[in-house]
Scaffold this motif. Structure first.
Motif, PDB file in Angstrom:
ATOM      1  N   GLY A  59       0.821  -1.208   0.000  1.00 16.59           N
ATOM      2  CA  GLY A  59       0.000   0.000   0.000  1.00 16.59           C
ATOM      3  C   GLY A  59       0.850   1.251   0.000  1.00 16.59           C
ATOM      4  O   GLY A  59       2.070   1.214  -0.206  1.00 16.59           O
ATOM      5  N   GLU A 102      -0.851   7.673   8.022  1.00 20.09           N
ATOM      6  CA  GLU A 102      -2.021   7.012   8.584  1.00 20.09           C
ATOM      7  C   GLU A 102      -2.023   5.500   8.373  1.00 20.09           C
ATOM      8  O   GLU A 102      -2.675   4.757   9.099  1.00 20.09           O
ATOM      9  CB  GLU A 102      -3.309   7.621   8.019  1.00 20.09           C
ATOM     10  CG  GLU A 102      -3.586   7.346   6.559  1.00 20.09           C
ATOM     11  CD  GLU A 102      -2.889   8.299   5.598  1.00 20.09           C
ATOM     12  OE1 GLU A 102      -3.306   8.365   4.430  1.00 20.09           O
ATOM     13  OE2 GLU A 102      -1.911   8.974   6.014  1.00 20.09           O
ATOM     14  N   LYS A 103      -1.244   5.009   7.381  1.00 21.80           N
ATOM     15  CA  LYS A 103      -1.175   3.568   7.135  1.00 21.80           C
ATOM     16  C   LYS A 103      -0.094   2.883   7.961  1.00 21.80           C
ATOM     17  O   LYS A 103      -0.022   1.652   8.007  1.00 21.80           O
ATOM     18  CB  LYS A 103      -0.978   3.288   5.647  1.00 21.80           C
ATOM     19  CG  LYS A 103      -2.251   3.548   4.837  1.00 21.80           C
ATOM     20  CD  LYS A 103      -2.081   3.150   3.399  1.00 21.80           C
ATOM     21  CE  LYS A 103      -3.390   3.264   2.618  1.00 21.80           C
ATOM     22  NZ  LYS A 103      -4.354   2.219   2.999  1.00 21.80           N
ATOM     23  N   LEU A 119      -1.568  -4.967   8.010  1.00 16.24           N
ATOM     24  CA  LEU A 119      -2.211  -3.666   7.804  1.00 16.24           C
ATOM     25  C   LEU A 119      -2.337  -2.989   9.173  1.00 16.24           C
ATOM     26  O   LEU A 119      -3.340  -3.145   9.863  1.00 16.24           O
ATOM     27  CB  LEU A 119      -3.589  -3.839   7.166  1.00 16.24           C
ATOM     28  CG  LEU A 119      -4.310  -2.551   6.789  1.00 16.24           C
ATOM     29  CD1 LEU A 119      -3.733  -1.965   5.507  1.00 16.24           C
ATOM     30  CD2 LEU A 119      -5.802  -2.808   6.597  1.00 16.24           C
ATOM     31  N   SER A 158      -2.910   0.075  10.102  1.00 13.91           N
ATOM     32  CA  SER A 158      -3.441   1.429   9.931  1.00 13.91           C
ATOM     33  C   SER A 158      -3.804   2.110  11.242  1.00 13.91           C
ATOM     34  O   SER A 158      -4.408   1.513  12.133  1.00 13.91           O
ATOM     35  CB  SER A 158      -4.686   1.407   9.043  1.00 13.91           C
ATOM     36  OG  SER A 158      -4.360   1.107   7.719  1.00 13.91           O
ATOM     37  N   GLU A 206      -9.827   2.858   8.663  1.00  9.28           N
ATOM     38  CA  GLU A 206      -9.899   2.549   7.236  1.00  9.28           C
ATOM     39  C   GLU A 206     -11.158   1.724   6.946  1.00  9.28           C
ATOM     40  O   GLU A 206     -11.338   0.641   7.515  1.00  9.28           O
ATOM     41  CB  GLU A 206      -8.634   1.793   6.815  1.00  9.28           C
ATOM     42  CG  GLU A 206      -8.395   1.787   5.344  1.00  9.28           C
ATOM     43  CD  GLU A 206      -6.951   1.449   4.982  1.00  9.28           C
ATOM     44  OE1 GLU A 206      -6.680   1.355   3.773  1.00  9.28           O
ATOM     45  OE2 GLU A 206      -6.114   1.280   5.883  1.00  9.28           O
ATOM     46  N   PRO A 261     -10.300  -1.698   2.991  1.00  5.78           N
ATOM     47  CA  PRO A 261      -9.240  -2.003   2.016  1.00  5.78           C
ATOM     48  C   PRO A 261      -9.336  -3.453   1.533  1.00  5.78           C
ATOM     49  O   PRO A 261      -9.369  -4.393   2.335  1.00  5.78           O
ATOM     50  CB  PRO A 261      -7.956  -1.755   2.806  1.00  5.78           C
ATOM     51  CG  PRO A 261      -8.349  -1.919   4.239  1.00  5.78           C
ATOM     52  CD  PRO A 261      -9.756  -1.429   4.335  1.00  5.78           C
ATOM     53  N   THR A 285     -10.185  -1.152  11.828  1.00  5.11           N
ATOM     54  CA  THR A 285     -10.297  -1.068  10.380  1.00  5.11           C
ATOM     55  C   THR A 285     -11.488  -1.917   9.951  1.00  5.11           C
ATOM     56  O   THR A 285     -11.882  -2.860  10.654  1.00  5.11           O
ATOM     57  CB  THR A 285      -9.038  -1.590   9.660  1.00  5.11           C
ATOM     58  OG1 THR A 285      -8.810  -2.952  10.053  1.00  5.11           O
ATOM     59  CG2 THR A 285      -7.816  -0.755  10.002  1.00  5.11           C
TER      60      THR A 285
END
Length: 411
Positions: free
Chosen positions: A240, A245-246, A304, A306, A310, A313, A332
């Motif tokens: 990604g 923010e990720k 992930l 994050s 989110e 995704p 998420t």
């Protein structure tokens, strides 16, 4: 049944546009008449279908419009786009037509919402992000590096210097949000389509009280392949954008502490910081779309971490379709798909130690294989096909168009 789909982009340049286009195609193939209203070209070949009419407003992305002042003005309210959409919607047959808003912040502006409200047609809105209530769209404080703590459009929100760019840019977005909120109030019981259970639970309190809500996950077409040999793989994978923010930097630190090989595939401003924090990390650029599944299949787990909420995704679904277990932040959207400890591991966003512990656990061959097998089995029990997405979208449409639903039932 007819749907006027509103999308800033006429071709795929990101997740929201891809879903709008593929959803339009799938709906058309299912018998729904589609008017695809877009502004920014080119127009995708996927919209070439007998039941799809493309209505192109000759616009461009807001920050490409002349001076910054002109761009800000158009971003807050695009009067020409309002006229275009108002005329388009006025031509649609009553009783069988609805308006479905996918994306409007890049070209159409909140004028798209206002035109939909003034048309008197039922309105559906897909929540690809949080621009329906948050000025910056992510409910994330980019200066603090943490999820926002303010009530949207409260005094605290307006005065917070939380935008990725600058406070001046934030104020432009506040003005746009004010027009958006005003337009939202003109809608009669809009239907919000959320892309995950988590995203619905999170967003619903911030949306209009008279609204209705359903979950319609995005489609993710994948060929059913043999599950990956995750016990034979060694590295964790981040796939990604390398953005704050990720939280790729969080993974870099955690992987180093866990002694786990890690590969970062993508691009973004944190690339150098990731390499600095973990000199052993492998940092690569994007791979072509046709090689994404092959890339994921080489990983022991996909991560992930994050920091932001989110919504949905699809990389998590891609991993699960291959039997690759995931480690992801519990705040998420895809976290609602995971049985913690059974087919993946949930961690707190930003928790380096918690992520280190999860990665350490994933280094056990038996654990990785068991979780990967469970992820594969659970994904293919209810895969995110376009047919599934279209069926749920049509059911949502019928709740907005009872007359059209009655006709379909009696046909």
């Amino acid at each position: 049944m007819r749907a006027v789909i509103v999308s800033d982009f006429g071709s795929v340049n990101g997740g929201a546009a891809k879903v709008a286009i593929e959803s339009a195609r799938g709906l058309a193939e299912a018998g729904v008449e589609i008017v695809f209203a877009c502004a920014i070209g080119p127009v995708s070949d996927r919209l070439d279908h007998p039941r799809i009419t493309v209505a192109r407003y000759p616009g461009e992305e807001v920050w490409q419009v002349g001076s910054k002042i002109a761009a800000a003005r158009q971003g807050i309210w695009n009067a020409a786009a309002h006229d275009f959409l108002s005329a388009l919607l006025a031509r649609q047959p009553r009783g069988e037509t609805l308006v479905h808003l996918h994306q409007w912040t890049k070209a159409f502006s909140p004028a798209a919402i206002a035109a939909a409200g003034a048309s008197g047609l039922p309105v559906a809105i897909t929540m690809h992000d949080y621009f329906s209530f948050c000025p910056v769209g992510g409910y994330f404080d980019f200066k603090a590096g943490a999820p926002c703590q303010q009530r949207p459009m409260s005094v605290g929100c307006v005065t917070a210097n939380c935008d990725r760019a600058s406070y001046v840019h934030k104020l432009v977005r506040v003005a746009r949000q004010w027009r958006s909120d005003e337009a939202m109030r003109s809608l009669d019981a809009p239907l919000f389509l959320h892309v995950s259970d988590f995203a619905r639970r999170f967003a619903e309190p911030f949306l209009p009280k008279m609204a209705r809500h359903v979950v319609v996950e995005n489609m993710m077409e994948a060929e059913r392949r043999e599950p990956a040999d995750v016990a034979g793989n060694r590295h964790a994978l981040f796939l990604g954008r390398f953005t704050q923010e990720k939280a790729g930097d969080v993974l870099a630190r955690a992987a180093l502490a866990a002694g786990m090989p890690v590969r970062f595939v993508g691009e973004g401003p944190l690339a150098g910081e990731i390499a600095r924090l973990n000199p052993q990390a492998e940092v690569r650029g994007w791979v072509p779309a046709e090689r994404v599944f092959d890339e994921i299949a080489q990983a022991r787990c996909l991560v992930l971490p994050s920091l932001w909420y989110e919504p949905g995704p699809l990389v998590i679904a891609e991993a699960r379709s291959l039997g690759v277990p995931v480690v992801l932040a519990r705040t998420t959207g895809p976290a609602s798909w995971i049985e913690d400890g059974e087919d993946g591991i949930l961690v707190e966003g930003g928790d380096v130690e918690g992520l280190r512990a999860a990665l350490t656990r994933m280094q056990d061959d038996e654990v990785a294989a068991r979780m990967g097998s469970a992820a594969y089995r659970r994904y293919w029990a209810d895969p995110l096909t376009t047919e599934r997405h279209v069926g749920r979208t049509i059911a949502a449409y019928r709740s907005l168009l009872p007359a059209a639903a009655d006709q379909a039932a009696s046909a």
